[in-house]
Design a protein around this motif. Structure first.
Motif, PDB file in Angstrom:
ATOM      1  N   GLY A 200       0.794  -1.220   0.000  1.00  0.00           N
ATOM      2  CA  GLY A 200       0.000   0.000   0.000  1.00  0.00           C
ATOM      3  C   GLY A 200       0.826   1.270   0.000  1.00  0.00           C
ATOM      4  O   GLY A 200       2.045   1.246   0.178  1.00  0.00           O
ATOM      5  N   LEU A 201       0.104   2.378  -0.200  1.00  0.00           N
ATOM      6  CA  LEU A 201       0.713   3.712  -0.260  1.00  0.00           C
ATOM      7  C   LEU A 201      -0.004   4.611   0.743  1.00  0.00           C
ATOM      8  O   LEU A 201      -1.228   4.544   0.867  1.00  0.00           O
ATOM      9  CB  LEU A 201       0.539   4.303  -1.666  1.00  0.00           C
ATOM     10  CG  LEU A 201       1.021   3.452  -2.843  1.00  0.00           C
ATOM     11  CD1 LEU A 201       0.545   4.077  -4.158  1.00  0.00           C
ATOM     12  CD2 LEU A 201       2.540   3.357  -2.824  1.00  0.00           C
ATOM     13  N   ILE A 202       0.756   5.448   1.416  1.00  0.00           N
ATOM     14  CA  ILE A 202       0.156   6.395   2.369  1.00  0.00           C
ATOM     15  C   ILE A 202       0.644   7.802   2.009  1.00  0.00           C
ATOM     16  O   ILE A 202       1.851   8.017   1.851  1.00  0.00           O
ATOM     17  CB  ILE A 202       0.581   6.069   3.824  1.00  0.00           C
ATOM     18  CG1 ILE A 202       0.206   4.634   4.180  1.00  0.00           C
ATOM     19  CG2 ILE A 202      -0.057   7.049   4.808  1.00  0.00           C
ATOM     20  CD1 ILE A 202       0.922   4.111   5.408  1.00  0.00           C
ATOM     21  N   PRO A 203      -0.279   8.756   1.875  1.00  0.00           N
ATOM     22  CA  PRO A 203       0.158  10.102   1.501  1.00  0.00           C
ATOM     23  C   PRO A 203       0.825  10.843   2.662  1.00  0.00           C
ATOM     24  O   PRO A 203       0.582  10.531   3.823  1.00  0.00           O
ATOM     25  CB  PRO A 203      -1.157  10.798   1.122  1.00  0.00           C
ATOM     26  CG  PRO A 203      -2.198  10.078   1.905  1.00  0.00           C
ATOM     27  CD  PRO A 203      -1.736   8.667   2.055  1.00  0.00           C
ATOM     28  N   GLU A 204       1.648  11.802   2.318  1.00  0.00           N
ATOM     29  CA  GLU A 204       2.098  12.777   3.311  1.00  0.00           C
ATOM     30  C   GLU A 204       0.855  13.503   3.810  1.00  0.00           C
ATOM     31  O   GLU A 204       0.024  13.932   3.006  1.00  0.00           O
ATOM     32  CB  GLU A 204       3.063  13.765   2.623  1.00  0.00           C
ATOM     33  CG  GLU A 204       3.464  14.957   3.454  1.00  0.00           C
ATOM     34  CD  GLU A 204       4.518  14.613   4.498  1.00  0.00           C
ATOM     35  OE1 GLU A 204       5.271  13.637   4.297  1.00  0.00           O
ATOM     36  OE2 GLU A 204       4.584  15.327   5.499  1.00  0.00           O
ATOM     37  N   ASP A 205       0.692  13.608   5.113  1.00  0.00           N
ATOM     38  CA  ASP A 205      -0.522  14.240   5.649  1.00  0.00           C
ATOM     39  C   ASP A 205      -0.201  14.862   6.998  1.00  0.00           C
ATOM     40  O   ASP A 205       0.107  14.143   7.961  1.00  0.00           O
ATOM     41  CB  ASP A 205      -1.624  13.176   5.784  1.00  0.00           C
ATOM     42  CG  ASP A 205      -2.957  13.777   6.229  1.00  0.00           C
ATOM     43  OD1 ASP A 205      -3.002  14.984   6.558  1.00  0.00           O
ATOM     44  OD2 ASP A 205      -3.951  13.025   6.256  1.00  0.00           O
ATOM     45  N   ILE A 206      -0.274  16.158   7.046  1.00  0.00           N
ATOM     46  CA  ILE A 206       0.066  16.895   8.269  1.00  0.00           C
ATOM     47  C   ILE A 206      -0.807  16.454   9.448  1.00  0.00           C
ATOM     48  O   ILE A 206      -0.396  16.466  10.604  1.00  0.00           O
ATOM     49  CB  ILE A 206      -0.040  18.425   8.022  1.00  0.00           C
ATOM     50  CG1 ILE A 206       0.510  19.232   9.200  1.00  0.00           C
ATOM     51  CG2 ILE A 206      -1.462  18.857   7.743  1.00  0.00           C
ATOM     52  CD1 ILE A 206       1.992  19.293   9.224  1.00  0.00           C
ATOM     53  N   LYS A 207      -2.036  15.993   9.120  1.00  0.00           N
ATOM     54  CA  LYS A 207      -2.955  15.549  10.179  1.00  0.00           C
ATOM     55  C   LYS A 207      -2.363  14.388  10.980  1.00  0.00           C
ATOM     56  O   LYS A 207      -2.644  14.236  12.158  1.00  0.00           O
ATOM     57  CB  LYS A 207      -4.261  15.061   9.548  1.00  0.00           C
ATOM     58  CG  LYS A 207      -5.277  16.112   9.306  1.00  0.00           C
ATOM     59  CD  LYS A 207      -6.552  15.400   8.907  1.00  0.00           C
ATOM     60  CE  LYS A 207      -7.633  16.371   8.533  1.00  0.00           C
ATOM     61  NZ  LYS A 207      -8.736  15.662   7.887  1.00  0.00           N
ATOM     62  N   ILE A 208      -1.570  13.560  10.272  1.00  0.00           N
ATOM     63  CA  ILE A 208      -0.988  12.401  10.953  1.00  0.00           C
ATOM     64  C   ILE A 208      -0.101  12.878  12.097  1.00  0.00           C
ATOM     65  O   ILE A 208      -0.150  12.353  13.213  1.00  0.00           O
ATOM     66  CB  ILE A 208      -0.196  11.536   9.951  1.00  0.00           C
ATOM     67  CG1 ILE A 208      -1.172  10.849   8.989  1.00  0.00           C
ATOM     68  CG2 ILE A 208       0.683  10.512  10.655  1.00  0.00           C
ATOM     69  CD1 ILE A 208      -0.519   9.977   7.938  1.00  0.00           C
ATOM     70  N   GLN A 209       0.707  13.898  11.823  1.00  0.00           N
ATOM     71  CA  GLN A 209       1.593  14.419  12.866  1.00  0.00           C
ATOM     72  C   GLN A 209       0.798  15.079  13.984  1.00  0.00           C
ATOM     73  O   GLN A 209       1.078  14.881  15.168  1.00  0.00           O
ATOM     74  CB  GLN A 209       2.546  15.448  12.266  1.00  0.00           C
ATOM     75  CG  GLN A 209       3.804  14.806  11.742  1.00  0.00           C
ATOM     76  CD  GLN A 209       4.600  15.751  10.852  1.00  0.00           C
ATOM     77  OE1 GLN A 209       4.448  16.958  10.909  1.00  0.00           O
ATOM     78  NE2 GLN A 209       5.443  15.179  10.038  1.00  0.00           N
ATOM     79  N   ILE A 210      -0.192  15.845  13.594  1.00  0.00           N
ATOM     80  CA  ILE A 210      -0.984  16.569  14.597  1.00  0.00           C
ATOM     81  C   ILE A 210      -1.663  15.581  15.549  1.00  0.00           C
ATOM     82  O   ILE A 210      -1.584  15.702  16.765  1.00  0.00           O
ATOM     83  CB  ILE A 210      -2.034  17.478  13.905  1.00  0.00           C
ATOM     84  CG1 ILE A 210      -1.304  18.580  13.123  1.00  0.00           C
ATOM     85  CG2 ILE A 210      -3.010  18.072  14.906  1.00  0.00           C
ATOM     86  CD1 ILE A 210      -2.196  19.388  12.191  1.00  0.00           C
ATOM     87  N   TYR A 211      -2.309  14.563  14.967  1.00  0.00           N
ATOM     88  CA  TYR A 211      -3.024  13.608  15.804  1.00  0.00           C
ATOM     89  C   TYR A 211      -2.063  12.730  16.602  1.00  0.00           C
ATOM     90  O   TYR A 211      -2.353  12.371  17.742  1.00  0.00           O
ATOM     91  CB  TYR A 211      -3.978  12.750  14.958  1.00  0.00           C
ATOM     92  CG  TYR A 211      -5.171  13.526  14.463  1.00  0.00           C
ATOM     93  CD1 TYR A 211      -5.943  14.267  15.348  1.00  0.00           C
ATOM     94  CD2 TYR A 211      -5.521  13.538  13.125  1.00  0.00           C
ATOM     95  CE1 TYR A 211      -7.038  14.989  14.907  1.00  0.00           C
ATOM     96  CE2 TYR A 211      -6.611  14.256  12.674  1.00  0.00           C
ATOM     97  CZ  TYR A 211      -7.365  14.983  13.571  1.00  0.00           C
ATOM     98  OH  TYR A 211      -8.446  15.696  13.139  1.00  0.00           O
TER      99      TYR A 211
END
Ligand code: ADP
Ligand code: MG
Length: 248
Positions: A200-211
């Motif tokens: 699989g592929l996971i996008p860069e996502d600022i939400k991941i860091q925030i959460y």
């Protein structure tokens, strides 16, 4: 009988713990009973990402060294269908003894769970090799950086040697715009270089860091691209016949 899956990488900081936490969360939504294990024995931090750091009073080394029983160290129902076990070790514990004991413990726990997902330390050391030996499958995480890609390929090769032949690749922090502009390796190139089949592929996502910083996992189920990506990967792990989620 449950399956043990190790989450590994060559390079550090590529998102193993983030992946482990989120994949575990989505596996539970697929009706799987999951034990999430933090096996990064020296640098454990999965409890923080899960937001349960105040609940982790005992760990696997306490069970192995008979300082407490299994019931006390396993944190039950972090949320529905998800239990958690920390692998952090005490300063006077022998790491080899703890890892060997932990492997025996986890083998015994295969009867209690559908999936035991193990967040490993970076690189392939004796801890990761021992865990790979008792695993049914491994997921290698990389980012689209050439250094991480090379190390992911090396890690996969070393894991094949530990008799896990089910090794799959997850590319994390994918930035489609960079790929389109030719400023980052494209996915086919990454697969070719690692010689590992894509999970699989996971996008860069600022939400991941925030959460992660807040200790909240997957609060936006089904809304963001990264949430969909974790859900897609979890579905593919449990063998659902779903196509790869490509977000561009
Ligand atoms: P590892 O366990 O491999 O050392 P972590 O899961 O701790 O890596 O992730 C390292 C950092 O990267 C963390 O700050 C995390 O929030 C961030 N991160 C991981 N995946 C993503 C992503 N897809 N998008 C944005 N940030 C990410
Ligand atoms: Mg980690």
């Amino acid at each position: 009988m449950g399956r043990i899956i190790t989450v590994i990488s060559g390079k550090g900081g590529v998102g193993k713990s983030t992946f482990s936490a989120n994949a575990a969360a989505y596996l539970t939504t697929m009706d799987k009973k999951v034990l999430l294990v933090d096996a990064d024995i020296n640098m454990s931090n999965l409890d923080i990402i899960m937001g349960i750091q105040d609940e982790v009073l005992f760990n696997a080394s306490d069970i192995v060294n008979k300082r407490c029983d299994k019931q006390k160290a396993v944190i039950k129902n972090v949320f529905d269908n998800l239990d958690f076990l920390s692998g952090a070790i005490g300063p006077n514990d022998d790491p080899t003894e703890v890892i060997n004991g932990m492997c025996e413990l986890l083998k015994g726990m295969k009867h209690d769970y559908d999936i035991i997902l193990i967040d490993c330390p970076s690189g392939i050391d004796s801890t990761v090799k021992a865990l790979a030996k008792i695993s049914n499958a491994s997921v290698v995480i990389t980012t689209p950086d050439i250094t991480a890609i090379r190390d992911a390929g090396r890690a996969a090769t070393m894991i094949y040697g530990e008799k896990t032949d089910d090794v799959r690749l997850v590319v994390n922090r994918v930035r489609p715009k960079l790929i389109e502009k030719g400023l980052a390796p494209d996915i086919d190139e990454i697969i070719d270089n690692t010689e590992v089949r894509l999970l699989g592929l996971i996008p860069e996502d600022i939400k991941i860091q925030i959460y992660s910083n807040k200790g909240i996992i997957s609060p936006d189920i089904r809304k963001s691209r990264s949430a969909k990506a974790f859900e897609n990967i979890a579905a593919r792990i449990v063998g659902q016949d779903v196509p790869l989620y490509k977000f561009w």
